[in-house]
Design a protein around this motif. Structure first.
Motif, mmCIF file in Angstrom:
data_model
loop_
_atom_site.group_PDB
_atom_site.id
_atom_site.type_symbol
_atom_site.label_atom_id
_atom_site.label_comp_id
_atom_site.label_asym_id
_atom_site.label_seq_id
_atom_site.Cartn_x
_atom_site.Cartn_y
_atom_site.Cartn_z
ATOM 1 N N GLY A 174 0.780 -1.221 0.000
ATOM 2 C CA GLY A 174 0.000 0.000 0.000
ATOM 3 C C GLY A 174 0.815 1.276 0.000
ATOM 4 N N PHE A 175 2.046 1.211 0.493
ATOM 5 C CA PHE A 175 2.864 2.419 0.537
ATOM 6 C C PHE A 175 3.080 3.008 -0.848
ATOM 7 N N PHE A 176 3.362 2.146 -1.822
ATOM 8 C CA PHE A 176 3.610 2.622 -3.179
ATOM 9 C C PHE A 176 2.336 3.183 -3.807
ATOM 10 N N VAL A 177 1.212 2.520 -3.567
ATOM 11 C CA VAL A 177 -0.059 3.023 -4.084
ATOM 12 C C VAL A 177 -0.363 4.387 -3.486
ATOM 13 N N PHE A 178 -0.164 4.513 -2.182
ATOM 14 C CA PHE A 178 -0.424 5.773 -1.502
ATOM 15 C C PHE A 178 0.466 6.887 -2.049
ATOM 16 N N MET A 179 1.734 6.583 -2.286
ATOM 17 C CA MET A 179 2.648 7.594 -2.799
ATOM 18 C C MET A 179 2.228 8.075 -4.189
ATOM 19 N N LEU A 180 1.800 7.159 -5.043
ATOM 20 C CA LEU A 180 1.354 7.544 -6.386
ATOM 21 C C LEU A 180 0.035 8.325 -6.333
ATOM 22 N N ILE A 181 -0.843 7.948 -5.417
ATOM 23 C CA ILE A 181 -2.102 8.694 -5.268
ATOM 24 C C ILE A 181 -1.821 10.131 -4.872
ATOM 25 N N GLN A 182 -0.919 10.318 -3.916
ATOM 26 C CA GLN A 182 -0.593 11.667 -3.466
ATOM 27 C C GLN A 182 0.059 12.479 -4.581
ATOM 28 N N PHE A 183 0.857 11.832 -5.408
ATOM 29 C CA PHE A 183 1.465 12.523 -6.546
ATOM 30 C C PHE A 183 0.393 12.961 -7.538
ATOM 31 N N LYS A 215 6.181 9.763 -14.151
ATOM 32 C CA LYS A 215 7.520 9.182 -14.302
ATOM 33 C C LYS A 215 8.408 9.359 -13.074
ATOM 34 N N PRO A 216 8.526 10.560 -12.483
ATOM 35 C CA PRO A 216 9.380 10.676 -11.282
ATOM 36 C C PRO A 216 8.915 9.797 -10.131
ATOM 37 N N ALA A 217 7.600 9.745 -9.897
ATOM 38 C CA ALA A 217 7.081 8.912 -8.808
ATOM 39 C C ALA A 217 7.271 7.430 -9.113
ATOM 40 N N ILE A 218 7.102 7.042 -10.377
ATOM 41 C CA ILE A 218 7.294 5.641 -10.754
ATOM 42 C C ILE A 218 8.746 5.226 -10.557
ATOM 43 N N ILE A 219 9.680 6.098 -10.899
ATOM 44 C CA ILE A 219 11.100 5.801 -10.688
ATOM 45 C C ILE A 219 11.388 5.666 -9.196
ATOM 46 N N SER A 220 10.765 6.491 -8.369
ATOM 47 C CA SER A 220 10.936 6.375 -6.920
ATOM 48 C C SER A 220 10.423 5.022 -6.426
ATOM 49 N N VAL A 221 9.254 4.612 -6.920
ATOM 50 C CA VAL A 221 8.699 3.311 -6.550
ATOM 51 C C VAL A 221 9.648 2.188 -6.971
ATOM 52 N N ALA A 222 10.166 2.272 -8.197
ATOM 53 C CA ALA A 222 11.067 1.233 -8.701
ATOM 54 C C ALA A 222 12.343 1.155 -7.862
ATOM 55 N N LEU A 223 12.903 2.301 -7.497
ATOM 56 C CA LEU A 223 14.126 2.304 -6.697
ATOM 57 C C LEU A 223 13.884 1.720 -5.322
ATOM 58 N N PHE A 224 12.807 2.156 -4.672
ATOM 59 C CA PHE A 224 12.484 1.617 -3.356
ATOM 60 C C PHE A 224 12.320 0.103 -3.416
ATOM 61 N N GLN A 225 11.543 -0.374 -4.365
ATOM 62 C CA GLN A 225 11.269 -1.803 -4.461
ATOM 63 C C GLN A 225 12.530 -2.585 -4.798
ATOM 64 N N GLY A 292 10.367 12.743 -7.376
ATOM 65 C CA GLY A 292 9.201 11.923 -7.071
ATOM 66 C C GLY A 292 8.863 11.917 -5.598
ATOM 67 N N ILE A 293 9.879 11.874 -4.734
ATOM 68 C CA ILE A 293 9.638 11.889 -3.292
ATOM 69 C C ILE A 293 9.100 13.245 -2.857
ATOM 70 N N ALA A 294 9.674 14.317 -3.404
ATOM 71 C CA ALA A 294 9.234 15.662 -3.015
ATOM 72 C C ALA A 294 7.802 15.932 -3.459
ATOM 73 N N ALA A 295 7.470 15.505 -4.677
ATOM 74 C CA ALA A 295 6.126 15.765 -5.198
ATOM 75 C C ALA A 295 5.095 14.792 -4.640
ATOM 76 N N GLY A 296 5.547 13.689 -4.064
ATOM 77 C CA GLY A 296 4.615 12.694 -3.546
ATOM 78 C C GLY A 296 4.288 12.884 -2.083
ATOM 79 N N GLY A 297 4.587 14.068 -1.535
ATOM 80 C CA GLY A 297 4.264 14.332 -0.143
ATOM 81 C C GLY A 297 2.766 14.410 0.066
ATOM 82 N N VAL A 298 2.383 14.447 1.314
ATOM 83 C CA VAL A 298 0.964 14.449 1.649
ATOM 84 C C VAL A 298 0.327 15.750 1.185
ATOM 85 N N LYS A 299 -0.765 15.619 0.425
ATOM 86 C CA LYS A 299 -1.507 16.777 -0.073
ATOM 87 C C LYS A 299 -2.936 16.669 0.404
ATOM 88 N N GLY A 300 -3.593 17.812 0.504
ATOM 89 C CA GLY A 300 -4.971 17.803 0.967
ATOM 90 C C GLY A 300 -5.936 17.321 -0.103
#
Length: 300
Positions: A174-183, A215-225, A292-300
């Motif tokens: 779920g962490f990766f899904v959540f990060m992409l949703i926030q992006f 793309k930036p968020a997807i690359i972040s997900v790929a690196l983390f995984q 990707g990490i910077a743009a994937g922060g928590v947004k309202g």
């Protein structure tokens, strides 16, 4: 004339206040940089020590404090690569990539599709399912080990790499899904609406519009995984029982168990080798990763 003479001290006081503010900002900036450099060196020291110790003879590793080896040697890398088993360490590294690469690909595909659905579609009980997604992030992975083992045993998938990456086809992290949703929440829908006006369906909008933006968020997900999976020990330990299919983490552990004496330089040298792929990929994609990490922060 009198008014001009009265304004001079006032402007002088304002200038002095501006100068004091600039000095405070400069001092604050210097302090922040000093603290960051100190913390950075503190965090890098273990890696530097491991790298330098891999070139030291076994008796020198814990007897000297300096990072630079007094008698540099490649014996740790040479002997470690041979492993002393029927397979060299490159075989175990290749086995690691056999399940890490499919795991990364399935994570990207499934997480992107699920995140797109949450961020762009109104589905029944959307808040409930999103809360369930957040709950899975708080659930320890060890809780699922026994049920998953029993399930894959009944399906006849033990001693294969399928149990290590097949669950990721269903967006189970779920962490990766959540990060992409926030992006996606921070991305305007203008381009997607324009594509829909031009006749694109949801799949085409996802592939031609959303994925390039993500793309930036997807690359972040790929690196983390990639980094997390490369260092995984528990998963391969549970599902693999054939030495031929052992991953790098299991191969390293097996080498340590088969030795009567403990060669620290060999163990550290192999640890350095296992870190190289993750470090190379990170430095090649670090700009996209940070974005990707910077743009994937928590947004309202």
């Amino acid at each position: 004339m009198a008014d001009i003479q009265q304004m001079a001290p006032v402007m002088s006081d304002a200038d002095r206040e501006v100068a004091r503010t600039l000095r405070r900002e400069k001092v604050s900036r210097v302090v922040r940089y000093v603290v960051l450099i100190f913390v950075g060196l503190l965090m890098l020291y273990p890696l530097a020590w491991m790298f330098s110790a891999s070139f030291k003879p076994n008796h020198e590793i814990f007897t000297t404090l300096g990072l630079w080896p007094a008698h540099a040697t490649w014996d740790g890398f040479i002997n470690g690569w041979k492993t002393g088993t029927e397979y060299h360490f490159g075989h175990y590294m290749l086995n690691t990539f056999k399940y890490v690469i499919p795991k990364v690909v399935l994570t990207i595909i499934s997480s992107t599709i699920v995140a797109y659905g949450f961020a762009r579609f109104e589905i029944p009980w959307k808040k409930f399912w999103f809360a369930t997604l957040i709950t899975t992030m708080l659930l320890p992975s060890t809780v699922l080990l026994i049920p998953q083992y029993l399930m894959f045993r009944e399906m006849g998938m033990l001693n294969s790499y399928l149990p290590l990456y097949l669950p990721l086809a269903f967006a189970t992290q779920g962490f990766f899904v959540f990060m992409l949703i926030q992006f996606l929440r921070g991305v305007p829908r203008d381009m997607e609406e324009a594509a829909q006006i031009d006749g694109c369906n949801s799949i085409q909008v996802l592939w031609y519009v959303v994925v390039p933006i993500l793309k930036p968020a997807i690359i972040s997900v790929a690196l983390f995984q990639f980094m997390w999976s490369s260092n995984d020990f528990m998963g391969p330990l549970i599902y693999l029982n054939s030495t031929k299919k052992f991953t790098a983490s299991l191969g390293l552990r097996m080498i340590m168990d088969t030795e009567s004496g403990f060669d620290w330089n060999k163990t550290l040298a192999l640890s350095v080798i296992t870190l190289i792929p993750s470090l190379v990929i990170f430095f090649l994609a670090q700009d996209q990763f940070v974005e990707g990490i910077a743009a994937g922060g928590v947004k309202g």
